[in-house]
Scaffold this active site. Structure first.
Site, PDB file in Angstrom:
ATOM      1  N   HIS A  23      -1.087  -7.333   8.029  1.00  0.00           N
ATOM      2  CA  HIS A  23      -1.680  -6.036   7.744  1.00  0.00           C
ATOM      3  C   HIS A  23      -3.103  -5.914   8.311  1.00  0.00           C
ATOM      4  CE1 HIS A  23      -3.261  -2.834   5.046  1.00  0.00           C
ATOM      5  NE2 HIS A  23      -2.010  -2.433   4.957  1.00  0.00           N
ATOM      6  N   ASP A  53      -9.546  -6.377   4.354  1.00  0.00           N
ATOM      7  CA  ASP A  53      -8.089  -6.361   4.444  1.00  0.00           C
ATOM      8  C   ASP A  53      -7.557  -7.783   4.284  1.00  0.00           C
ATOM      9  OD1 ASP A  53      -5.349  -5.707   5.439  1.00  0.00           O
ATOM     10  OD2 ASP A  53      -6.272  -3.830   6.034  1.00  0.00           O
ATOM     11  N   SER A 112      -2.387   3.177   5.324  1.00  0.00           N
ATOM     12  CA  SER A 112      -3.124   1.993   5.797  1.00  0.00           C
ATOM     13  C   SER A 112      -3.343   2.043   7.298  1.00  0.00           C
ATOM     14  CB  SER A 112      -2.327   0.719   5.508  1.00  0.00           C
ATOM     15  OG  SER A 112      -2.551   0.262   4.211  1.00  0.00           O
TER      16      SER A 112
END
Ligand SMILES: *[C@@H]1O[C@H](CO)[C@@H](O)[C@H](O)[C@H]1NC(C)=O
Ligand SMILES: *[C@@H]1O[C@H](CO)[C@@H](O)[C@H](O)[C@H]1NC(C)=O
Ligand SMILES: *[C@@H]1O[C@H](CO)[C@@H](O)[C@H](O)[C@H]1NC(C)=O
Ligand SMILES: *[C@@H]1O[C@H](CO)[C@@H](O)[C@H](O)[C@H]1NC(C)=O
Ligand SMILES: *[C@@H]1O[C@H](CO)[C@@H](O)[C@H](O)[C@H]1NC(C)=O
Ligand SMILES: *[C@@H]1O[C@H](CO)[C@@H](O)[C@H](O)[C@H]1NC(C)=O
Ligand SMILES: *[C@@H]1O[C@H](CO)[C@@H](O)[C@H](O)[C@H]1NC(C)=O
Length: 784
Positions: A229, A153, A559
């Protein structure tokens, strides 16, 4: 410049019809780059690892490049990565001509240009909004102990409370990774929770074609997360946020999602530098390293859009990297994409992946709207601290349109509002499409001088963070408010601050943005596999610029759903060390829920709401406790996947390229039906009318040694199913048993997909295999 012939040449070993589809995207991505640059990053894929010793493999890459480029030094300068653990290949800067030349080397399987992938969050960067302190609390129970979850990620914010290692076991002996240093990240940032971190940027660096300078950018040249994220997904998979965060308290169902005692290994491939993204070259290297380092589970919330590449086309770097990971026993969990609710948009569809859809949870942020007539309506908002407790003038966007003849003002598109009329008012907007959302509407109202927004929307998946007070309402509430505005001479309204409300555990709803099946490339493999929470998920976030490190944010996207499943996979792995990735997937799919704890069906939100089917949720909504004890599992070996690839008509050479070993598909394999892959689901995209079709599955008993299972059939409408045998008796010597399910259509016309299930039960376990069938009318099919 017309480069298509060169690209055709790279694609020489591929299935042609697919090349046509992929060519379109490639051309778009590449055209810009080719104009200026002479050397671009290409991935040279060699397939099998010829040497057991990775150092020798690396040497052979340098040798091949030296031959091409004429000197050792040139090779040194050109090479970015040498892939040598899971598979053999390298990433290097090559001119068009050099790329074409190396494609002709006999050992080269394929040469393809590096591409940029996306993170699977919707509106994530705008969702930031909630910062609050997380109280330190006692460790949760013994969950996920001893397992390592790798997260591919955007890195990690190591100071987050979620990565505290208090009470963690020592680092597992299998761990061979490192804590790579870099900008504002050194070895002291790793601990017993965050056991490793690596970062990969060479692929992106080449794409942006100038030195990376993180000054003035939000990102860091290290595993430190500048985007947020990766911190969010890592803490969702294995952080303590589940019990630690006190944002109104989180629902119990969500608390089961994480594996709080699992260790985390961070692989940063997604960057917030420039327009950002994650490239194939960096992704492949991350998979290669994760395989080497000894992770058990990989969580990958990254993907592409349709049209999809074939699984033996190495431009699908996730399918390829994950094939090698799965072959080594590593379970790979991926997000399914945010291109819903349109059918056929699901991504990351390779049969060895666990593909995840996103659902809502039982939490709301109710915000009251009081009108001048004292009527109160409820909407939702996550904007804390901006709402003023006083009445302001209220108006409807169409009344203050710049141009009363066009339609753009209705949903408050940018530039559609008359600033004289909007000034100082709260504006009611009605969304018409998915193009406009509450954040963009609030921006245009603010631009026009408005002071608040009431946004009526047909679905309510994911709340945004606005610059001015904003409240989301449904069409019904919006219509009530509008009728008040129309009746009142000087309409006014007051927006309260949002509260956090935890519902009684209500049924999850599939988010409208969650990508839907069937798989556009292999429709006979049910995708998504499973659904998990992915709307307004609270998890750790970088606390940039703020002195304390207890920062959390609400994000939405597949996600966010993906690491929930990765966490549960770690729970299963920590209890059942020897289970294959297919066994873990089977346990998740066959035990997934069809209803909420209130007993109501799971719905799927699209343009309308309907009952969720397997193309929305796969096997259903994740049920961690049941998945730990599934009773029976459908197992799949690496050889089964290879056999399956043969049935797809892929050439032996291209499968050899993927598999690392010499494969030659037999003519029997090529003729066989792909329906035989031992998936925990049965999907038949083309059941011919008036013709029977038989599918075989084998189940392995992982429950009580002596068990008797009975079949319970729920046939899709218009389809008859016969199961043989109807009873399966497992005993000490018989732990694997097969059954045949024969399908025939009673329909007279070509239909759409219809859904059913086949459940095996011993009275305690329910092993549910979802079924999706489309009946094809033979005559009309023959005309094509
Ligand atoms: C690592 O970083 C911390 C703070 O960022 C600093 O205190 C420490 O000295 C650094 N350690 C090394 C070995 O560089
Ligand atoms: C990076 O950018 C900053 C300003 O944006 C500049 O001051 C600095 O010199 C740059 N550093 C390098 C190494 O180019
Ligand atoms: C609204 O309520 C307030 C206090 O409850 C009252 O004083 C006022 O007259 C009411 N207004 C209307 C229009 O009913
Ligand atoms: C905005 O509305 C005012 C008041 O009705 C009007 O005078 C003005 O011309 C409008 N502005 C534009 C740009 O249409
Ligand atoms: C499934 O197959 C794998 C080999 O691919 C084997 O190691 C494993 O024991 C089998 N059973 C389970 C429950 O995973
Ligand atoms: C187990 O079941 C198989 C097949 O039903 C049977 O042939 C065998 O005798 C059984 N073995 C035991 C130990 O009961
Ligand atoms: C059959 O079951 C045994 C015991 O669970 C397992 O070790 C073996 O791998 C299974 N064989 C197949 C072909 O699935």
């Amino acid at each position: 410049m017309d480069r298509s012939p060169a690209i055709w040449k790279f694609a020489k070993k591929m299935n042609h019809s697919l090349v046509l589809l992929s060519l379109l995207i490639l051309l778009i991505n590449i055209s810009v780059i080719f104009v200026e640059a002479t050397r671009n990053v290409h991935i040279v894929y060699l397939g099998m690892n010829k040497y057991a010793d990775p150092a020798r493999t690396k040497k052979s890459h340098h040798k091949m490049l030296s031959t091409l480029l004429g000197s050792k030094e040139a090779a040194q300068r050109s090479i970015l990565y040498s892939y040598r653990h899971g598979f053999s290949g390298f990433a290097a800067r090559l001119t068009q001509y050099e790329a074409e030349s190396i494609a002709d080397f006999p050992e080269v399987i394929q040469v393809f240009p590096n591409r940029i992938h996306k993170l699977h969050t919707t509106r994530s960067w705008d969702f930031i909004g909630i910062h609050h302190s997380s109280p330190k609390n006692a460790l949760p129970d013994n969950m996920g102990k001893g397992t390592i979850i790798g997260v591919i990620d955007s890195g990690v914010w190591p100071e987050s409370e979620s990565f505290n290692d208090e009470g963690m076991d020592p680092i597992p002996s299998q761990w061979k990774g490192i804590c790579q240093e870099g900008e504002q990240f050194n070895s002291t940032n790793c601990n017993k929770k965050l056991i490793g971190a690596r970062w990969f940027i060479k692929g992106l660096q080449e794409q942006i074609e100038r030195p990376i300078n993180t000054t003035g950018s939000e990102d860091y040249l290290s595993a430190r997360d500048g985007i947020g994220h990766g911190t969010h997904t890592a803490s969702t998979a294995a952080g303590y946020f589940v019990r630690g965060a006190n944002y109104g308290g989180l629902a119990e169902g969500l608390a089961r999602g994480g594996a709080p005692l699992a260790h985390l290994a961070i692989y940063k491939v997604c960057w917030g530098i420039d327009s950002g993204g994650c490239t194939d070259a960096d992704l492949l290297k991350a998979f290669d390293k994760a395989i080497h380092d000894g992770v058990d589970i990989l969580s990958v919330s990254v993907g592409n859009e349709i049209p999809l590449y074939s699984y033996v086309d190495h431009r699908d770097s996730i399918a390829m990297g994950s094939f090698h990971a799965v072959a080594k026993g590593i379970t790979v969990v991926c997000s399914g994409g945010n291109d819903g609710p349109i059918s056929g948009t699901i991504e990351n569809t390779a049969p060895w992946l666990i593909t995840v859809a996103a659902t809502t949870i039982d939490r709301a942020f109710p915000t009251s709207i009081t009108l001048g007539n004292n009527q109160t309506f409820w909407g939702q908002s996550i904007d804390i601290g901006k709402h003023k407790p006083e009445f302001s003038a209220l108006t409807y966007s169409e009344r203050i349109a710049l141009d009363s003849t066009d339609d753009f003002a209705k949903d408050c598109e940018s530039g559609s509002l008359n600033a004289t009329l909007a000034a100082g008012r709260i504006v009611l907007c009605f969304s018409k499409t998915d193009l406009q959302n509450i954040e963009s509407a609030s921006t245009s109202v603010k631009e026009a001088g408005g002071i608040g927004v009431i946004y009526a929307q047909f679905h309510e998946d994911g709340l945004g963070s606005c610059d001015i007070p904003c409240v989301k309402v449904d069409y019904e509430v919006g219509t009530h408010i509008l009728s008040y505005i129309r009746k009142s001479r000087s309409p006014i309204a007051k927006l309260s601050s949002p509260n956090t409300a935890i519902g009684k555990w209500i049924s999850p709803r599939v988010a409208s943005f969650s990508s839907r099946g069937p798989s556009s490339i292999t429709p006979a493999v049910l995708k998504p596999d499973i659904a998990a929470p992915g709307v307004d998920i609270l998890a750790a976030y970088p606390s940039v610029g703020i002195q304390h490190s207890h920062s959390y944010a609400l994000l939405s996207g597949t996600s966010m759903a993906c690491p929930h499943v990765a966490g549960v996979a770690a729970l299963i792995k920590s209890v059942h060390h020897n289970w294959s990735p297919a066994a873990i997937r089977s346990a998740l799919v066959t035990t997934a829920s069809q209803t909420g704890t209130d007993g109501a069906s799971i719905t799927a939100q699209g343009l309308t709401s309907k009952e969720a089917d397997p193309f929305d949720i796969g096997g259903g909504h994740i049920n961690p406790n049941k998945a730990l004890d599934p009773g029976l599992i459908f197992n799949i070996t690496r050889e089964d996947y290879i056999h399956y690839l043969c049935t797809l008509g892929y050439s032996s050479a291209s499968i050899t390229g993927l598999a690392n070993t010499k494969i030659s598909c037999t003519s029997d394999q090529k003729r066989a039906s792909g329906l035989g892959l031992n998936l925990p689901s049965i999907t038949i995209p083309d059941l011919k009318m008036a013709a029977a079709l038989t599918v075989t599955r084998t189940m392995t008993n992982v429950g009580h040694i002596n068990s008797v299972y009975k079949a319970v059939i729920r046939a899709p409408p218009g389809v008859k199913i016969k199961v043989e045998p109807q009873i399966l008796r497992f005993n000490l010597s018989t732990q694997n048993l097969s059954f045949r399910a024969t399908f025939f259509s009673t329909q007279k016309v070509q239909g759409d997909y219809k859904f059913g299930s086949l459940t095996w039960t011993d009275g305690y376990h329910l092993v549910r295999c979802p079924i999706a069938i489309r009946v094809i009318r033979y005559q009309s099919y023959a005309h094509v």
